[in-house]
Design a protein around this motif. Sequence first.
Motif, short mmCIF file in Angstrom:
data_model
loop_
_atom_site.label_atom_id
_atom_site.label_comp_id
_atom_site.label_asym_id
_atom_site.label_seq_id
_atom_site.Cartn_x
_atom_site.Cartn_y
_atom_site.Cartn_z
N ARG A 125 0.84 -1.19 0.00
CA ARG A 125 0.00 0.00 0.00
C ARG A 125 0.88 1.24 0.00
O ARG A 125 1.90 1.30 0.68
CB ARG A 125 -0.81 -0.04 1.27
CG ARG A 125 -1.95 0.88 1.36
CD ARG A 125 -2.63 0.54 2.67
NE ARG A 125 -3.26 1.71 3.24
CZ ARG A 125 -4.48 2.06 2.93
NH1 ARG A 125 -5.18 1.36 2.06
NH2 ARG A 125 -5.03 3.12 3.49
N GLU A 171 0.78 5.16 0.87
CA GLU A 171 0.00 6.20 1.51
C GLU A 171 -0.11 7.42 0.60
O GLU A 171 0.87 7.82 -0.03
CB GLU A 171 0.65 6.63 2.82
CG GLU A 171 0.66 5.57 3.90
CD GLU A 171 -0.73 5.17 4.33
OE1 GLU A 171 -1.63 6.03 4.29
OE2 GLU A 171 -0.92 4.00 4.70
N ALA A 172 -1.28 8.03 0.57
CA ALA A 172 -1.43 9.26 -0.18
C ALA A 172 -0.99 10.42 0.71
O ALA A 172 -1.30 10.44 1.89
CB ALA A 172 -2.89 9.46 -0.56
N ASP A 185 -5.44 3.10 8.52
CA ASP A 185 -5.58 4.42 7.91
C ASP A 185 -5.48 5.50 8.97
O ASP A 185 -5.78 5.28 10.13
CB ASP A 185 -6.94 4.54 7.22
CG ASP A 185 -6.96 3.93 5.84
OD1 ASP A 185 -5.90 3.45 5.41
OD2 ASP A 185 -8.04 3.92 5.21
N PRO A 207 -5.21 6.18 -1.33
CA PRO A 207 -3.92 5.48 -1.32
C PRO A 207 -3.68 4.75 -2.64
O PRO A 207 -4.62 4.40 -3.35
CB PRO A 207 -4.07 4.48 -0.17
CG PRO A 207 -5.53 4.34 0.07
CD PRO A 207 -6.18 5.60 -0.40
N PRO A 224 -0.70 6.82 -5.64
CA PRO A 224 -1.74 7.40 -4.79
C PRO A 224 -2.19 8.76 -5.32
O PRO A 224 -1.46 9.43 -6.04
CB PRO A 224 -1.03 7.56 -3.44
CG PRO A 224 0.42 7.61 -3.76
CD PRO A 224 0.61 6.82 -5.02
#
Length: 508
Positions: free
Chosen positions: A53, A55-56, A187, A206, A228
């Motif tokens: 994943r 992260e944005a 999150d 994300p 993202p």
Amino acid sequence: MERTPPWLTRVGAFAFLTFLLLFVLLGRLWNLQIVRGEEFYARSRATYVREVRMEAPRGNILDRKGRALATSRTAFNIIIVPGKDSLVPMLSPKLAKLLGVPEEEIRRRAGGKALPYMPIYVAEDVDISTLTKVEEHRPDLPGVEIETAPRRFYPYGQTSAHLIGYIGEVSKEELRRLKSDGYRPGDWIGKIGVERSYDRYLRGRPGRRLVMVDAYGRTVRILGVDPPKPGANVYLTIDLDLQRSAEEALKGRRGAFVALDPGSGAVLCMASSPSFDPNLFARRIRPEEWRRIIGNPAHPLQNRAVGASAPPGSAFKIITAAAGLYYGAITPQTVIHCPGGCYVGRRFFRCWRRHGAVNLVKAIRESCDTYFYQVALRVGPERLAKMARMFGLGERTGIDIPGEVRGLVPDPRWKRRRLKEPWFGGETANFGIGQGFLKVTPLQMALVAAAVANGGKVLRPFVVGKVVDERGKVIYKAKPKVKRRLPLAPWMLEVIRRGMFEVCNLPG
Ligand SMILES: [Zn+2]
């Protein structure tokens, strides 16, 4: 025939034994290398496809002039990759030494993991020297990786902390409540303030990286990237300079200050004291830090501008004046004599000085209590309460940050129901000067003043002016909203304004 010397026999036996041993070893080696080699080779080359994943970066929160009050920076975290928690007993002594933290701390973090596919955060936001040390020892640390992730940063620390809010890991309760919004365990989410109420704009989306990892969890190849989508930037209506001078004035005291644009309801400044540093929450906060903040009797997390209510005192005289004029109990020419107080029943209610003959403008200018005791008694508590509610007291203003309280506008019916007692005349007098059961928030009183200034419009206040996405497109714009128009004639508001103006501008 010569006899073989016994030593040679021994040597021969030894040689034979050695040869035998060698043969066995060779045989094993042959077995290992030739027969099972394929298998070992395959295992060392075995790769797994893993989704990582990304992260944005969270959107910034800026003041009205574009100064960033909340932003994101890159942080380096040391993690144990998902599914490698079985390595913790082997890794924790090594990591403890490298990172300079107690072994128990690492074990505690590993134990607190929410879900099997989540990484274990061994250390967050580490400095360059630690990073280098970990990088050097990577071969000894299977399953340990360095993750780069955006991290929240509040450059001004305590400034506007209540308004901006802070973020934290999404809780089980929030996951349940916000199920349809796509939040996942691990999150980050806004917990209070603008961080919370505008989370859907700030958080972005994300991304994912599909990687091939080997048996040790090391990335072998990146197969694909779905980048993202960064969060949008939220522009407040707040002016940072104004905000800082208000906070300076409140320093060392408990209280709040609100200033708004009376034309639109845009909040220009909203300060609450004492404050806190939202940077404390930008990483997983330690339990003892959390307890210290929560246990503080001054409640630093509370936004007193919207979340605390108290009797307003003299500022309420504006409403008493409006009620007096509206219900015809007084005119601007009505003169009331102030000998330093007045009797209500048998009790003497004091004024703060002897004002003599007082009309409305003078009463507001000099804040004469006697005048407003008398006006309140003439109007009566029901109608005074009605006017207070028309001005927006006793209800939430609807501001775009959470944590707002309603306050309380009392009247005889309320008192009978709640306290099982009749209403007394003295309570009406006190009501007239903003004392007694009446409770308001600083924001509500700022809106009362704004309504007098803008010709009788009770506005819905707001702190976010616009939201702009990463390409510069405005995706949200605040629309000023008039909640109610006061039924007061323009001349009534004009008289009250004159009194208020003279408070500020006449000497004495
Ligand atoms: Zn007086």
